[in-house]
Design a protein around this motif. Structure first.
Motif, mmCIF file in Angstrom:
data_model
loop_
_atom_site.group_PDB
_atom_site.id
_atom_site.type_symbol
_atom_site.label_atom_id
_atom_site.label_comp_id
_atom_site.label_asym_id
_atom_site.label_seq_id
_atom_site.Cartn_x
_atom_site.Cartn_y
_atom_site.Cartn_z
ATOM 1 N N ALA A 253 0.782 -1.184 -0.181
ATOM 2 C CA ALA A 253 0.431 0.534 0.194
ATOM 3 C C ALA A 253 0.645 1.457 0.018
ATOM 4 N N ALA A 254 1.173 1.398 0.997
ATOM 5 C CA ALA A 254 2.791 2.542 1.017
ATOM 6 C C ALA A 254 3.438 2.605 -0.396
ATOM 7 N N ALA A 255 4.018 1.838 -0.943
ATOM 8 C CA ALA A 255 4.689 1.703 -2.154
ATOM 9 C C ALA A 255 4.096 2.247 -3.465
ATOM 10 N N THR A 256 2.701 1.443 -3.570
ATOM 11 C CA THR A 256 1.620 1.904 -4.328
ATOM 12 C C THR A 256 1.168 3.047 -4.298
ATOM 13 N N GLY A 257 0.207 3.295 -2.745
ATOM 14 C CA GLY A 257 -0.851 3.785 -3.279
ATOM 15 C C GLY A 257 -2.365 3.226 -3.607
ATOM 16 N N GLN A 258 -2.147 1.863 -3.838
ATOM 17 C CA GLN A 258 -3.246 1.186 -4.511
ATOM 18 C C GLN A 258 -3.728 0.346 -3.060
ATOM 19 N N PRO A 259 -5.478 0.561 -3.345
ATOM 20 C CA PRO A 259 -6.255 -0.637 -2.065
ATOM 21 C C PRO A 259 -5.253 -1.861 -2.188
ATOM 22 N N VAL A 260 -5.030 -2.737 -0.622
ATOM 23 C CA VAL A 260 -4.881 -3.597 -0.674
ATOM 24 C C VAL A 260 -5.880 -5.109 -1.190
ATOM 25 N N ALA A 261 -7.355 -4.366 -1.240
ATOM 26 C CA ALA A 261 -8.375 -5.304 -0.950
ATOM 27 C C ALA A 261 -8.303 -5.436 -2.500
ATOM 28 N N ASP A 262 -7.838 -4.308 -3.726
ATOM 29 C CA ASP A 262 -8.027 -4.468 -5.309
ATOM 30 C C ASP A 262 -7.127 -5.406 -5.153
ATOM 31 N N LEU B 148 -5.964 -8.392 -2.897
ATOM 32 C CA LEU B 148 -6.326 -9.112 -3.096
ATOM 33 C C LEU B 148 -7.536 -10.147 -3.873
ATOM 34 N N THR B 149 -8.331 -8.942 -4.590
ATOM 35 C CA THR B 149 -8.443 -10.034 -5.483
ATOM 36 C C THR B 149 -8.179 -10.589 -6.612
ATOM 37 N N ARG B 150 -7.521 -9.717 -6.879
ATOM 38 C CA ARG B 150 -6.652 -10.230 -8.145
ATOM 39 C C ARG B 150 -5.793 -11.228 -8.250
ATOM 40 N N LEU B 151 -5.159 -11.886 -6.777
ATOM 41 C CA LEU B 151 -3.978 -12.079 -6.274
ATOM 42 C C LEU B 151 -5.125 -13.937 -5.749
ATOM 43 N N GLN B 152 -6.472 -13.730 -5.410
ATOM 44 C CA GLN B 152 -7.223 -15.251 -5.001
ATOM 45 C C GLN B 152 -7.224 -16.312 -6.394
ATOM 46 N N PRO B 153 -6.881 -15.921 -7.939
ATOM 47 C CA PRO B 153 -6.995 -17.395 -8.368
ATOM 48 C C PRO B 153 -5.387 -17.846 -8.285
ATOM 49 N N PHE B 154 -4.233 -16.757 -7.730
ATOM 50 C CA PHE B 154 -3.565 -17.683 -7.523
ATOM 51 C C PHE B 154 -3.642 -18.079 -5.826
#
Length: 75
Positions: free
Chosen positions: A12-21, A23-29
């Protein structure tokens, strides 16, 4: 490569992107047992570590992943 993975706080600190987003993208992996994600950290599983380059490509911008590294670049 970091065998220990990364913390969600660092992401979150490095990208400024929401962690929830993320985690959604990681779920298939995670479902394929290539990544392990808990409330604090994401890391590759032993099996996933073998495919980490391919997994990481899924998170790169389109321009980076679609370039052919063998194709000469115009000047």
């Amino acid at each position: 490569r970091l065998v220990e993975g990364f913390t969600l706080e660092r992401y979150a600190a490095a990208t400024g992107q929401p962690v929830a987003d993320l985690l959604t993208r990681l779920q298939p992996f995670v479902d394929q047992r290539l990544l392990h994600a808990n409330p604090n950290r994401v890391r590759a599983t032993e099996r996933g570590y073998r495919y980490l380059d391919e997994i990481l490509q899924e998170f790169l911008p389109e321009a980076v992943t679609s370039e052919d590294p063998e194709k000469p670049r115009p000047d």
